[in-house]
Design an enzyme around this catalytic site. Structure first.
Site: not given
Length: 485
Positions: A86-87, A239
């Site tokens: 992520m991110h 995830d």
């Protein structure tokens, strides 16, 4: 290897873009993992606090991972699901060319830009502004790389870049978008206020769908390249939310512990429950009208990998074996602060550093490994204690979940039963495959998102609370010094 497939048997492909590898699995309607494969990735750290990867490397690893699956199973796939780290910030120009290496979730360069976003983030997203999130990264790019910022026409999250290659569509879904700091999580839509605060607008964002919806169809040329049919691609999930789907953690009070590069305690809920004051993430789940709370430590299994190399062991299994045989009393072990890449929950401290404290001439490699295992467990306990409600038990997923010795340390430290389940090491990829099935069929969530069979259970035993207290006080004592390094 070849497999015999029934004429009506349906196969689902899950692809998980991790930090250290791309993992792929093929599962059937019974949830059985028929094949799995992975292809490794490297991380570039050109400057302190920086962490980057090339999106081209993601696609190369994805192809290698999928093509390593049995050909006849690939040919029987009826849907694809995506999950991923992520991110991350993937910046594309008007022709969808990548403008710079992707800035990853564990990159801390944008820390100075978080304070200005903090009030808006609390108000519009219910989360803290943390350096790992996507929005502060764009503030860094705007100031430090203005030409790149001016050329940016689209910002994608990592797995959604793979989707663009697969389908030609710019789409994200609620769970992954939650970690961007641009999503109004309660309303499940882009926040105009947060986008404006970073100099962006909704036209630069992908379309939003739910993780169990169809995002597009694999392009025929890509299908030929991967040896798969032209099939639908599900929205998928970040995830951790994908790991929850794979572990069957979809209902309130269900929870899991993920031991990957990072360490996560994830609890499902049926409502939005923000708790930014504790550094807890409150995000959308991968299913409609469901949310989750999540605590994150940035280095979990990554600490063990690092410590094994540091102490000269040939591999992690050898390090774990030596640690299990060590007879040194726990009270005589050094304390380990597991903040090799800073920390999120509960400290939100990008400058936090890893520390071994209390070493003597009797401290050897095995003792340092034991300290590392304990320190990661303490960090996870800090996250667990920051949550508003405590789960009754934790399913365990992730590549770091394969050691019974570490499992008992974790159970003792967390004070909860830990349940190890079949297919745990490929949890997010399993979850992505399940989301593919939900997107392509009318099957019910309860029939698809079942918990995998239990393989082992570890009940909490004796725990030394004094060492946890000393661990916490060590961080407090050293905090003011971390920024000097």
């Amino acid at each position: 290897m070849s497999f015999s497939i029934g004429a009506r048997e349906l196969m689902w492909l899950g692809i998980d873009l991790g930090t250290s590898a791309v993992k792929s699995v093929i599962v059937d309607d019974a949830g059985r993992v028929l094949a799995e494969n992975s292809s490794t990735l490297g991380v570039q750290r050109p400057k302190p606090l920086w962490s980057e990867q090339s999106p081209a490397d993601w696609w190369a690893a994805t192809k290698a991972s999928v093509l390593g699956l049995p050909k006849n199973l690939r040919a029987s796939v009826r849907g694809i699901g995506l999950s991923g780290q992520m991110h991350g910030a993937v910046l594309l120009d008007h022709a969808d060319n990548v403008l710079r290496p992707a800035i990853l979730w564990n990159d801390g360069r944008s820390a100075p830009y978080c304070d200005g976003l903090a009030p808006l983030a609390r108000k519009h997203t219910g989360n803290l502004a943390m350096a790992g999130f996507t929005a502060p990264k764009l503030l860094w790019v705007r100031e430090q790389e203005p030409d790149v910022f001016a050329a940016t026409r689209t910002v994608l999250l990592p797995k959604d870049y793979l989707r663009l290659i697969l389908t030609g569509e710019k789409v994200s879904e609620m769970s992954d978008a939650s970690g961007s700091l641009w999503l109004d999580i309660a309303q499940r839509r882009w926040s105009a206020e947060m986008l404006t605060a970073t100099g962006l607008n909704e036209s630069q964002m992908p379309t939003l769908i739910e993780g169990s919806e169809v995002s597009g169809t694999v392009r025929s040329a890509i299908a030929d390249e991967l040896g798969i049919p032209v099939v639908p691609v599900a929205g998928g999930a970040g995830d951790q939310a994908a790991g929850a789907i794979g572990a069957g953690v979809t209902e309130p009070r269900q929870a899991f512990l993920s031991l990957g590069t990072s360490g996560v305690v994830f609890a499902a809920s049926d409502g939005f429950q923000p708790a930014p004051e504790n550094g807890v993430h409150a995000f959308c789940h991968a299913l409609p009208d469901r949310w989750h709370s999540m605590t994150v430590m940035l280095s979990a299994a990554a600490c063990l990998d690092w410590a094994a190399k540091l102490t000269g062991f040939a591999d992690v299994p050898g390090a774990l074996e030596a640690a299990a045989k060590s007879s040194t009393p726990s009270s005589k072990l050094p304390l380990f602060l597991p903040y090799l890449t800073g920390e999120r929950t509960p400290h939100n401290d990008v400058f936090a550093k890893g520390v071994f404290f209390g070493m003597t001439q009797e401290t050897g490699p095995a003792e340092l490994i034991r300290s590392t295992l304990e320190g990661v467990a303490f960090g996870l306990r800090d996250g667990l204690d920051a949550m508003q409600s405590r789960p009754e038990q934790l399913s365990v997923i992730g590549g770091g979940s394969r050691s019974e010795y570490w499992a008992q340390i974790l159970a003792d430290t967390l004070g909860l039963p830990l349940i190890y389940r079949d297919g745990a090491s490929f949890g997010p990829a399993n979850g992505a495959a399940r989301l593919a099935r939900l997107a392509a069929t009318h099957d019910k969530v309860a029939d698809v998102c079942v918990q995998p069979p239990e393989l082992a259970r570890f009940e909490p035993q004796q725990f030394d609370e004094d060492r946890l207290t000393r661990f916490r006080s060590l961080y407090t004592t050293l905090k003011s010094s971390f920024g000097e390094f």
